[in-house]
Scaffold this active site. Structure first.
Site, PDB file in Angstrom:
ATOM      1  N   ASN A 122       6.677  -5.371  36.840  1.00  0.00           N
ATOM      2  CA  ASN A 122       7.139  -4.270  35.990  1.00  0.00           C
ATOM      3  C   ASN A 122       6.238  -3.046  36.076  1.00  0.00           C
ATOM      4  O   ASN A 122       6.309  -2.167  35.219  1.00  0.00           O
ATOM      5  CB  ASN A 122       7.240  -4.735  34.524  1.00  0.00           C
ATOM      6  CG  ASN A 122       8.282  -5.823  34.376  1.00  0.00           C
ATOM      7  OD1 ASN A 122       9.323  -5.770  35.017  1.00  0.00           O
ATOM      8  ND2 ASN A 122       7.989  -6.814  33.563  1.00  0.00           N
ATOM      9  N   LYS A 125       7.274 -11.008  46.167  1.00  0.00           N
ATOM     10  CA  LYS A 125       8.027 -11.414  44.986  1.00  0.00           C
ATOM     11  C   LYS A 125       8.125 -12.938  44.917  1.00  0.00           C
ATOM     12  O   LYS A 125       7.959 -13.539  43.851  1.00  0.00           O
ATOM     13  CB  LYS A 125       9.425 -10.792  44.978  1.00  0.00           C
ATOM     14  CG  LYS A 125      10.219 -11.240  43.768  1.00  0.00           C
ATOM     15  CD  LYS A 125      11.115 -10.213  43.181  1.00  0.00           C
ATOM     16  CE  LYS A 125      11.659 -10.722  41.842  1.00  0.00           C
ATOM     17  NZ  LYS A 125      12.663  -9.848  41.276  1.00  0.00           N
ATOM     18  N   ARG A 140       4.350 -12.623  36.451  1.00  0.00           N
ATOM     19  CA  ARG A 140       5.619 -11.987  36.850  1.00  0.00           C
ATOM     20  C   ARG A 140       5.742 -10.582  36.245  1.00  0.00           C
ATOM     21  O   ARG A 140       6.419  -9.719  36.790  1.00  0.00           O
ATOM     22  CB  ARG A 140       6.818 -12.863  36.462  1.00  0.00           C
ATOM     23  CG  ARG A 140       8.116 -12.302  37.011  1.00  0.00           C
ATOM     24  CD  ARG A 140       9.260 -13.307  37.027  1.00  0.00           C
ATOM     25  NE  ARG A 140      10.449 -12.674  37.567  1.00  0.00           N
ATOM     26  CZ  ARG A 140      11.532 -13.309  37.956  1.00  0.00           C
ATOM     27  NH1 ARG A 140      11.592 -14.622  37.871  1.00  0.00           N
ATOM     28  NH2 ARG A 140      12.568 -12.638  38.433  1.00  0.00           N
ATOM     29  N   ARG A 187      28.630 -24.881  32.748  1.00  0.00           N
ATOM     30  CA  ARG A 187      27.186 -25.102  32.477  1.00  0.00           C
ATOM     31  C   ARG A 187      26.329 -24.935  33.727  1.00  0.00           C
ATOM     32  O   ARG A 187      25.240 -25.494  33.826  1.00  0.00           O
ATOM     33  CB  ARG A 187      26.929 -26.472  31.845  1.00  0.00           C
ATOM     34  CG  ARG A 187      27.611 -26.654  30.526  1.00  0.00           C
ATOM     35  CD  ARG A 187      26.952 -27.722  29.683  1.00  0.00           C
ATOM     36  NE  ARG A 187      27.630 -27.826  28.415  1.00  0.00           N
ATOM     37  CZ  ARG A 187      28.653 -28.625  28.182  1.00  0.00           C
ATOM     38  NH1 ARG A 187      29.093 -29.422  29.117  1.00  0.00           N
ATOM     39  NH2 ARG A 187      29.208 -28.627  26.996  1.00  0.00           N
ATOM     40  N   GLU A 195       8.284 -15.505  33.598  1.00  0.00           N
ATOM     41  CA  GLU A 195       7.510 -14.359  33.122  1.00  0.00           C
ATOM     42  C   GLU A 195       6.674 -14.662  31.877  1.00  0.00           C
ATOM     43  O   GLU A 195       6.762 -13.988  30.849  1.00  0.00           O
ATOM     44  CB  GLU A 195       8.450 -13.161  32.868  1.00  0.00           C
ATOM     45  CG  GLU A 195       7.676 -11.846  32.895  1.00  0.00           C
ATOM     46  CD  GLU A 195       8.586 -10.611  32.901  1.00  0.00           C
ATOM     47  OE1 GLU A 195       9.509 -10.560  33.726  1.00  0.00           O
ATOM     48  OE2 GLU A 195       8.340  -9.731  32.085  1.00  0.00           O
ATOM     49  N   HIS A 198      11.706   2.811  31.801  1.00  0.00           N
ATOM     50  CA  HIS A 198      12.748   2.462  30.822  1.00  0.00           C
ATOM     51  C   HIS A 198      12.910   3.566  29.783  1.00  0.00           C
ATOM     52  O   HIS A 198      14.033   3.867  29.361  1.00  0.00           O
ATOM     53  CB  HIS A 198      12.421   1.122  30.150  1.00  0.00           C
ATOM     54  CG  HIS A 198      12.597  -0.040  31.088  1.00  0.00           C
ATOM     55  ND1 HIS A 198      11.953  -1.245  30.922  1.00  0.00           N
ATOM     56  CD2 HIS A 198      13.329  -0.167  32.220  1.00  0.00           C
ATOM     57  CE1 HIS A 198      12.294  -2.062  31.905  1.00  0.00           C
ATOM     58  NE2 HIS A 198      13.125  -1.435  32.702  1.00  0.00           N
ATOM     59  N   GLU A 236      11.173   0.665  44.529  1.00  0.00           N
ATOM     60  CA  GLU A 236      10.777  -0.732  44.265  1.00  0.00           C
ATOM     61  C   GLU A 236       9.933  -1.284  45.418  1.00  0.00           C
ATOM     62  O   GLU A 236       9.083  -2.142  45.205  1.00  0.00           O
ATOM     63  CB  GLU A 236      12.009  -1.620  44.051  1.00  0.00           C
ATOM     64  CG  GLU A 236      12.835  -1.290  42.806  1.00  0.00           C
ATOM     65  CD  GLU A 236      12.270  -1.896  41.513  1.00  0.00           C
ATOM     66  OE1 GLU A 236      11.199  -2.525  41.538  1.00  0.00           O
ATOM     67  OE2 GLU A 236      12.928  -1.707  40.468  1.00  0.00           O
ATOM     68  N   HIS A 259      17.524   4.058  38.759  1.00  0.00           N
ATOM     69  CA  HIS A 259      16.459   3.142  38.333  1.00  0.00           C
ATOM     70  C   HIS A 259      15.219   3.236  39.225  1.00  0.00           C
ATOM     71  O   HIS A 259      14.097   3.399  38.730  1.00  0.00           O
ATOM     72  CB  HIS A 259      16.982   1.705  38.286  1.00  0.00           C
ATOM     73  CG  HIS A 259      15.920   0.713  37.921  1.00  0.00           C
ATOM     74  ND1 HIS A 259      15.384   0.631  36.657  1.00  0.00           N
ATOM     75  CD2 HIS A 259      15.260  -0.205  38.676  1.00  0.00           C
ATOM     76  CE1 HIS A 259      14.445  -0.307  36.640  1.00  0.00           C
ATOM     77  NE2 HIS A 259      14.347  -0.837  37.853  1.00  0.00           N
ATOM     78  N   HIS A 266       7.501   0.339  34.994  1.00  0.00           N
ATOM     79  CA  HIS A 266       8.764   0.142  34.281  1.00  0.00           C
ATOM     80  C   HIS A 266       8.724   0.551  32.811  1.00  0.00           C
ATOM     81  O   HIS A 266       9.764   0.859  32.238  1.00  0.00           O
ATOM     82  CB  HIS A 266       9.233  -1.314  34.413  1.00  0.00           C
ATOM     83  CG  HIS A 266       9.857  -1.618  35.745  1.00  0.00           C
ATOM     84  ND1 HIS A 266       9.156  -1.530  36.931  1.00  0.00           N
ATOM     85  CD2 HIS A 266      11.126  -1.979  36.093  1.00  0.00           C
ATOM     86  CE1 HIS A 266       9.965  -1.861  37.942  1.00  0.00           C
ATOM     87  NE2 HIS A 266      11.158  -2.128  37.453  1.00  0.00           N
ATOM     88  N   LYS A 323      16.558 -13.768  37.885  1.00  0.00           N
ATOM     89  CA  LYS A 323      16.898 -13.074  36.633  1.00  0.00           C
ATOM     90  C   LYS A 323      18.350 -12.631  36.740  1.00  0.00           C
ATOM     91  O   LYS A 323      18.709 -11.898  37.661  1.00  0.00           O
ATOM     92  CB  LYS A 323      16.008 -11.848  36.424  1.00  0.00           C
ATOM     93  CG  LYS A 323      14.645 -12.170  35.854  1.00  0.00           C
ATOM     94  CD  LYS A 323      13.926 -10.892  35.445  1.00  0.00           C
ATOM     95  CE  LYS A 323      12.545 -11.201  34.905  1.00  0.00           C
ATOM     96  NZ  LYS A 323      11.772  -9.956  34.636  1.00  0.00           N
TER      97      LYS A 323
HETATM   98  N1  GLY Z   1      12.657  -7.241  38.499  1.00  0.00           N
HETATM   99  C1  GLY Z   1      11.534  -7.864  37.946  1.00  0.00           C
HETATM  100  C2  GLY Z   1      11.576  -9.350  38.019  1.00  0.00           C
HETATM  101  O1  GLY Z   1      12.385  -9.915  38.718  1.00  0.00           O
HETATM  102  O2  GLY Z   1      10.792  -9.992  37.358  1.00  0.00           O
END
Ligand code: GLY
Length: 375
Positions: free
Chosen positions: A251, A233, A247, A127, A243, A258, A191, A272, A254, A149
């Protein structure tokens, strides 16, 4: 007199889940010193991939041993295919076999694939156990290792299974960037430039001036670029960890990216970060057509990417691409679609992005049609 390299530290401020991102030269060699204060017992489990393991695992093992920290390691195959259920299950079961307990630390030593998979394994093991990210690619240092993430891919799409689970420490050793191929480095740079474009025009100007030297290997410039990206960031993640709002600015580029990644089957035809760079150029073109940003901004973005020797246009993607309608259809399947509305990060000018959820499909179609005509 020689001076030791300066390590930068960026704090990700998330209450009880706060942590530092350390950025600098020689951090792998100091990993034992950096990690020791987090340990309840002097033992860690490291997960890496074959490429990173062959190049850098010995150095990490020696750094941990120097502080009396015992280490056990699992080496997974390199590549995106690793980021699925089979290798995830293998990792979790291996961590259990190694008797990793709630108070122990797991180390993710690799690029985005390893960081995401190991972070998710740490999130669910007993957990939740703590983990440390030692990102080895530029993309992982400026983006995926920071912000919590974690996850793996599903048959239905990328990153569809996962959890928010913040690391306890991130060690971004810029020396490790020396072993990246130029293509992988520039993909990660996609990025980096994204941060300037989305929120800091001064940083974009700095990159415009120093990007080629940075790509050529200048360590001072590399360290500054990684630090500035991580600062931005960290600031966004501290405001919006899961998000719900800001956040999503991360993107930028993106939604286009994508669709292009899907259209090229997530293959070597498009990495990417390359898709992010092309996607940023298209997002600025779209913003300009919607009358949102100055006329000259799309050309400035494209000129910088060209100077860096990066992919800029759809014509730079080898092989066939589907038509504009099909690409638009792929965007509509993006996991970021909300209530069926196409969501884009648009720009009011370099350094000023915002989330738009009501973008007219016909304008997007026009951008794609014109971009495909140049192929
Ligand atoms: N890679 C985008 C984020 O971490 O929100």
């Amino acid at each position: 007199m020689s001076t030791a390299p300066v390590t930068d530290s960026v704090h990700v401020s998330l209450g009880a889940r706060s942590y530092d991102v350390r950025i600098g030269s020689g951090l792998t060699a100091r990993a034992g010193l950096e990690i020791a204060p987090l340990l309840r017992r002097k033992r860690v489990a490291v997960v890496t991939d074959e490429n990173v393991g062959a190049l850098h695992l010995e150095a990490l093992t020696a750094a941990l041993a120097a502080e009396g920290i015992a280490m056990t390691a699992l080496t997974l195959p390199a590549g995106e295919a690793t980021k699925g259920w089979p290798e995830f299950t293998r990792t979790v079961e291996w961590l259990l076999e190694q008797k990793i307990e709630r108070k122990d630390i797991v180390i993710a030593f690799g690029g985005g694939v390893i960081g995401d998979l190991v972070g998710f394994a740490a999130a669910v093991l007993r957990r939740g156990v703590r983990f440390v990210q030692i990102p080895t690619s530029l993309l992982a240092q400026v983006d995926s290792s920071v912000g919590g993430k974690t996850g793996i891919n599903a048959a239905q799409g990328k990153n569809l299974i996962g959890a928010f689970h913040q690391p306890s420490l991130v060690l971004a050793d810029i020396d490790l960037l020396d072993t990246l191929t130029p293509r992988d480095f520039l993909s990660g740079y996609g990025e980096v430039v994204k941060y300037g474009l989305l929120g800091d025009a001064g940083f974009f100007d700095w990159l415009d001036g120093h990007g080629p030297a940075l790509a050529g290997g200048d360590r001072v410039f590399r360290q500054y670029a990684v630090r500035r990206a991580v600062e931005m960031k960290a600031d966004i993640v501290a405001r919006d960890e899961t998000e719900e709002g800001d956040r999503a600015l991360l993107n930028l580029g993106h939604t286009f990216c994508h669709a292009l990644e899907k259209a090229t089957d997530y293959s070597d035809r498009l990495l990417h970060g390359e898709g992010v760079a092309i996607g940023c150029a298209l997002a600025f073109e779209l913003s300009q057509r919607l009358g949102l940003c100055p006329q000259e901004d799309p050309s400035r973005v494209r000129a910088h990417l060209r100077d860096m020797g990066m992919k800029v246009d759809l014509a730079d993607i080898p092989g066939d691409l589907p038509g504009a309608e099909a690409l638009l259809g792929l965007m509509a399947q993006d996991k970021k679609v909300v209530d069926g509305q196409l969501r884009f990060i648009l720009s009011r000018g370099i350094g000023t992005s915002f989330v738009a959820s009501d973008v007219p499909g016909d304008v997007v179609l026009g951008v794609l049609q014109d971009a495909l005509k140049q192929r």
